[in-house]
Design a protein around this motif. Structure first.
Motif, PDB file in Angstrom:
ATOM      1  N   GLU A  91       1.222  -0.904  -0.089  1.00  0.00           N
ATOM      2  CA  GLU A  91      -0.088  -0.336  -0.039  1.00  0.00           C
ATOM      3  C   GLU A  91       0.982   1.380   0.254  1.00  0.00           C
ATOM      4  OE1 GLU A  91      -3.544   2.323   2.506  1.00  0.00           O
ATOM      5  OE2 GLU A  91      -2.641   0.309   3.493  1.00  0.00           O
ATOM      6  N   ILE A  92       0.335   2.658  -0.827  1.00  0.00           N
ATOM      7  CA  ILE A  92       1.114   3.513  -0.934  1.00  0.00           C
ATOM      8  C   ILE A  92       0.146   4.569  -0.064  1.00  0.00           C
ATOM      9  CG2 ILE A  92       2.336   5.394  -2.488  1.00  0.00           C
ATOM     10  CD1 ILE A  92       3.090   3.238  -3.849  1.00  0.00           C
ATOM     11  N   ILE A  93       0.401   5.187   1.216  1.00  0.00           N
ATOM     12  CA  ILE A  93      -1.015   6.278   1.607  1.00  0.00           C
ATOM     13  C   ILE A  93      -0.076   7.676   0.967  1.00  0.00           C
ATOM     14  CG2 ILE A  93      -1.206   7.115   3.848  1.00  0.00           C
ATOM     15  CD1 ILE A  93      -0.498   4.034   5.058  1.00  0.00           C
ATOM     16  N   ALA A  94       0.972   8.296   1.099  1.00  0.00           N
ATOM     17  CA  ALA A  94       1.270   9.244   0.729  1.00  0.00           C
ATOM     18  C   ALA A  94       2.047   8.965  -1.081  1.00  0.00           C
ATOM     19  CB  ALA A  94       1.765   9.656   1.510  1.00  0.00           C
ATOM     20  N   GLY A  95       1.229   9.586  -1.681  1.00  0.00           N
ATOM     21  CA  GLY A  95       1.698  10.001  -3.857  1.00  0.00           C
ATOM     22  C   GLY A  95       2.344  10.671  -3.546  1.00  0.00           C
ATOM     23  N   ASP A  96       3.219  10.286  -5.329  1.00  0.00           N
ATOM     24  CA  ASP A  96       3.299  11.774  -5.470  1.00  0.00           C
ATOM     25  C   ASP A  96       2.940  13.372  -5.505  1.00  0.00           C
ATOM     26  OD1 ASP A  96       5.630   9.716  -6.608  1.00  0.00           O
ATOM     27  OD2 ASP A  96       4.724  10.079  -8.122  1.00  0.00           O
ATOM     28  N   GLY A  97       3.458  14.173  -5.059  1.00  0.00           N
ATOM     29  CA  GLY A  97       3.094  15.136  -5.184  1.00  0.00           C
ATOM     30  C   GLY A  97       2.250  16.194  -3.679  1.00  0.00           C
ATOM     31  N   GLU A  98       1.888  14.670  -2.137  1.00  0.00           N
ATOM     32  CA  GLU A  98       1.435  15.335  -1.550  1.00  0.00           C
ATOM     33  C   GLU A  98       2.486  15.891  -0.193  1.00  0.00           C
ATOM     34  OE1 GLU A  98      -1.221  11.853   0.352  1.00  0.00           O
ATOM     35  OE2 GLU A  98      -1.566  11.574  -1.427  1.00  0.00           O
ATOM     36  N   THR A  99       2.262  16.181   0.801  1.00  0.00           N
ATOM     37  CA  THR A  99       2.807  17.248   1.461  1.00  0.00           C
ATOM     38  C   THR A  99       3.224  16.317   2.928  1.00  0.00           C
ATOM     39  OG1 THR A  99       2.902  19.513   0.759  1.00  0.00           O
ATOM     40  CG2 THR A  99       3.872  18.514   2.901  1.00  0.00           C
ATOM     41  N   VAL A 100       3.815  15.714   3.874  1.00  0.00           N
ATOM     42  CA  VAL A 100       4.097  15.132   4.473  1.00  0.00           C
ATOM     43  C   VAL A 100       5.070  15.183   5.818  1.00  0.00           C
ATOM     44  CG1 VAL A 100       3.606  12.603   3.380  1.00  0.00           C
ATOM     45  CG2 VAL A 100       5.544  13.119   3.721  1.00  0.00           C
ATOM     46  N   ALA A 101       4.211  15.134   6.726  1.00  0.00           N
ATOM     47  CA  ALA A 101       5.117  15.281   8.269  1.00  0.00           C
ATOM     48  C   ALA A 101       6.030  14.743   8.381  1.00  0.00           C
ATOM     49  CB  ALA A 101       4.295  15.780   9.439  1.00  0.00           C
ATOM     50  N   ALA A 102       7.576  15.114   9.451  1.00  0.00           N
ATOM     51  CA  ALA A 102       8.233  14.463   9.728  1.00  0.00           C
ATOM     52  C   ALA A 102       7.517  13.087  10.576  1.00  0.00           C
ATOM     53  CB  ALA A 102       9.433  14.972  10.779  1.00  0.00           C
ATOM     54  N   GLY A 103       7.613  11.919  10.139  1.00  0.00           N
ATOM     55  CA  GLY A 103       7.100  11.157  11.137  1.00  0.00           C
ATOM     56  C   GLY A 103       6.277  10.687  10.756  1.00  0.00           C
ATOM     57  N   ALA A 104       5.474  10.888   9.682  1.00  0.00           N
ATOM     58  CA  ALA A 104       3.931  10.249   9.015  1.00  0.00           C
ATOM     59  C   ALA A 104       4.389   8.768   8.312  1.00  0.00           C
ATOM     60  CB  ALA A 104       3.634  11.518   8.181  1.00  0.00           C
ATOM     61  N   GLN A 105       3.143   8.370   7.854  1.00  0.00           N
ATOM     62  CA  GLN A 105       3.641   6.819   7.712  1.00  0.00           C
ATOM     63  C   GLN A 105       3.130   7.309   6.329  1.00  0.00           C
ATOM     64  OE1 GLN A 105       0.618   3.944   8.514  1.00  0.00           O
ATOM     65  NE2 GLN A 105       1.870   2.070   7.687  1.00  0.00           N
ATOM     66  N   LEU A 106       4.330   6.322   5.576  1.00  0.00           N
ATOM     67  CA  LEU A 106       4.505   6.782   3.870  1.00  0.00           C
ATOM     68  C   LEU A 106       3.699   5.808   2.945  1.00  0.00           C
ATOM     69  CD1 LEU A 106       7.944   7.642   3.453  1.00  0.00           C
ATOM     70  CD2 LEU A 106       5.712   9.142   3.211  1.00  0.00           C
ATOM     71  N   ALA A 107       4.009   3.970   3.922  1.00  0.00           N
ATOM     72  CA  ALA A 107       3.428   3.400   2.562  1.00  0.00           C
ATOM     73  C   ALA A 107       3.753   1.917   4.030  1.00  0.00           C
ATOM     74  CB  ALA A 107       4.229   3.260   1.516  1.00  0.00           C
ATOM     75  N   VAL A 108       3.545   0.792   3.400  1.00  0.00           N
ATOM     76  CA  VAL A 108       3.138  -0.675   4.275  1.00  0.00           C
ATOM     77  C   VAL A 108       3.587  -1.612   3.455  1.00  0.00           C
ATOM     78  CG1 VAL A 108       2.153  -2.836   5.029  1.00  0.00           C
ATOM     79  CG2 VAL A 108       1.056   0.102   5.676  1.00  0.00           C
ATOM     80  N   ILE A 109       4.821  -2.522   3.785  1.00  0.00           N
ATOM     81  CA  ILE A 109       5.079  -3.459   3.033  1.00  0.00           C
ATOM     82  C   ILE A 109       4.999  -4.542   4.181  1.00  0.00           C
ATOM     83  CG2 ILE A 109       7.183  -4.463   2.669  1.00  0.00           C
ATOM     84  CD1 ILE A 109       8.504  -2.061   2.130  1.00  0.00           C
ATOM     85  N   SER A 110       4.530  -5.698   3.026  1.00  0.00           N
ATOM     86  CA  SER A 110       4.080  -7.602   3.680  1.00  0.00           C
ATOM     87  C   SER A 110       5.655  -7.637   3.809  1.00  0.00           C
ATOM     88  CB  SER A 110       2.971  -7.376   2.593  1.00  0.00           C
ATOM     89  OG  SER A 110       1.788  -7.142   3.109  1.00  0.00           O
ATOM     90  N   ALA A 111       5.940  -8.282   4.430  1.00  0.00           N
ATOM     91  CA  ALA A 111       7.445  -8.190   5.465  1.00  0.00           C
ATOM     92  C   ALA A 111       7.344  -9.728   4.949  1.00  0.00           C
ATOM     93  CB  ALA A 111       7.754  -8.409   5.796  1.00  0.00           C
ATOM     94  N   GLY A 112       8.568 -10.583   4.290  1.00  0.00           N
ATOM     95  CA  GLY A 112       7.847 -12.048   4.317  1.00  0.00           C
ATOM     96  C   GLY A 112       7.852 -12.204   2.746  1.00  0.00           C
TER      97      GLY A 112
END
Length: 500
Positions: A164-185
């Motif tokens: 999942e990509i939570i913040a797409g190209d061009g979006e403004t994000v704060a320090a410590g905000a979530q950008l994406a999710v990786i399904s590890a493994g």
């Protein structure tokens, strides 16, 4: 004994940098002054040497992280104990939930905005290098963020699949905000081959410059098509620029398409809109701030370059043979400007609050064009230098600028600037001040023009000069006098010898 490795001084106006590449890993033995890592600022690349011999115990700041001046980068163990790092590196393999060893669905790992620096609270997502469904390797670059000063690349915290990509190209994000999710493994094993072609230099253990990776992604260039010129074959941004400008490889001609009736396109269909980067927006704001803060005025004159050209033509061979450097025009202009600055000290001054600071030294910035843009290295204490020393220093700084090797210290502390738009064919321009300086001289193209000399029309090599100055400090009389003194010194260089 534990030794700390910290971020060195980056320059007067630079407070942070991005960790671009670690050359050494935990457990590696290092010699004193051996390069440990490389930092990138918005202008230069800074290498960090080992302060002492020992073993690299820990990376405190990972690749892609933004760090402030004097921040802790790593620790060294002086006694050579490599067992601790080795044990540390084995720990993840023993963990039951390690993403790399999990064969099932795995856990979800959050991708967060890294620390951006003490004074930076937000960034803009510039480019995603991966899309949802792509497999990623641990530490593989996922996206790039832009702040007001630097670009920050965000690595994958674990191997897996980008779900999942939570913040797409061009979006403004704060320090410590979530950008994406990786399904590890899940899919982690397959991610290793995908990451293999990330750099032509990977076989040598060297990672490419983050700016180079971004440009290759933007231009669709494979690392295998780029010849790296950096340390251990590392691909630099200028290498990608060179590859992009190279002629395309010849291919078999495609069959000619069937003729079609021309379709009229509207103006809007032929336009391209690209969002301004945060860095470019900051540059634009600072240039406008200079115009809004200083009372910028420009005065013009012209100079007959006959005398300088005659001296140069007569002595250039002997000059180069003796001093090992070419005799150019810039040393004459630097000397002429220093001569004029001594008479009109307010052009060499600056405003600091309610005070005017007069500089009793002459550090002249000489603008130089590079593949990355215009930079202004500073030639210090020009009044104490000979023509040959000035020419040698300008040549050295120019080469370092083109190679991207200038340090921030070499671009700080100037009291006056010379900009030579003439090398690009400019006949006339009004340069913008380089704050907090109060004066900048613009040189222009030398062009033969008919001039009246002693009642006769003669062809002379003429150059327009432009002095932009801060009218809050420098009045019109001082500015005009300054430019006249520069003109007089260039038209009769003997005045420089006589201090007239």
């Amino acid at each position: 004994m534990t030794i700390e490795v910290r971020v060195p001084t980056l320059g007067e106006s630079v407070t942070e940098a991005t960790v671009a590449t670690w050359f050494k890993q935990p457990g590696d033995a290092v010699a004193a002054d051996e390069m440990l890592c490389e930092l990138e600022t918005d202008k230069v690349t800074v290498e960090v040497p080992a302060p002492a011999a020992g073993v690299l115990a820990e990376h405190v700041a990972a690749e892609g992280e933004t760090v402030g001046v004097d921040a802790l980068l790593a620790t060294l163990t002086e006694d050579g104990a490599a067992a601790a790092p080795a044990a540390k590196s084995e720990a993840p393999a023993k963990s039951d939930d390690a993403p790399a060893s999990s064969g099932g669905a795995g856990e979800s790992v959050k991708v967060m905005v890294p620390a951006l620096g003490e004074s930076v609270s937000e960034a803009t997502v510039s480019t995603w290098f991966k899309k949802v469904g792509d497999t990623v390797a641990a530490d593989e670059m996922l996206c790039e963020l832009e702040t007001d000063k630097v670009s920050v690349e965000v690595p994958a915290p674990a191997a897996g699949v980008l779900s999942e990509i939570i913040a797409g190209d061009g979006e403004t994000v704060a320090a410590g905000a979530q950008l994406a999710v990786i399904s590890a493994g899940e899919g982690a094993a397959a991610s290793a081959p995908a990451a293999a072609p990330a750099a032509a230099a990977s076989s040598a253990g060297a990672k490419n410059a983050p700016s180079a990776e971004k440009m290759m992604a933007e231009k669709g260039i494979s690392a295998s098509d780029v010849q790296g010129t950096g340390k251990d074959g590392r691909i630099m941004k200028e290498d990608v620029q060179k590859a992009a400008s190279a002629p395309a490889k010849s291919a078999a001609p495609a069959p000619a398409p069937a003729p079609r009736a021309p379709v009229a396109a509207s103006d809007a269909d032929r336009e391209e809109r690209v969002k301004m980067t945060r860095l470019r927006a900051t540059i634009a704001r600072r240039l406008k701030d200079a115009q809004n803060t200083a009372a910028i005025l420009t005065t013009y004159n012209e100079v007959d370059m006959t005398a300088v050209m005659e001296i140069r033509n007569q002595y250039k061979g002997e000059f180069e043979k003796k001093h090992g450097t070419r005799l150019g025009f810039m040393s004459f202009f630097v000397k002429a400007c220093v001569h004029a600055l001594k008479e009109i000290p307010e052009v060499n001054a600056e405003i600091d609050g309610n005070e005017i600071v007069y500089k009793n030294y002459y550090h002249v910035g000489v603008a130089a064009g590079t593949p990355q843009g215009l930079v202004v290295p500073v030639v210090r204490d020009c009044d104490q230098m000979s023509f040959s020393q000035i020419e040698a220093k300008i040549s050295e700084l120019g080469k370092r600028a083109r190679d991207g090797k200038l340090s921030m210290a070499e671009m700080q502390g100037g009291t006056f600037t010379i900009s030579n738009g003439g090398v690009y064919g400019s006949l006339m321009s009004s340069p913008i001040l380089n704050p907090p300086q109060s004066g900048i001289l613009g040189m222009h193209k030398i062009q033969d023009r008919p001039m009246v000399i002693d009642g006769e029309i003669k062809i002379r090599p003429m150059m327009y000069l432009a002095l932009s100055y801060d009218h809050r400090i420098v009045d019109g009389k001082g500015a005009v006098t300054f430019l006249v003194r520069v003109k007089e010194a260039l038209e009769d260089p003997r005045r420089l010898l006589m201090d007239l």
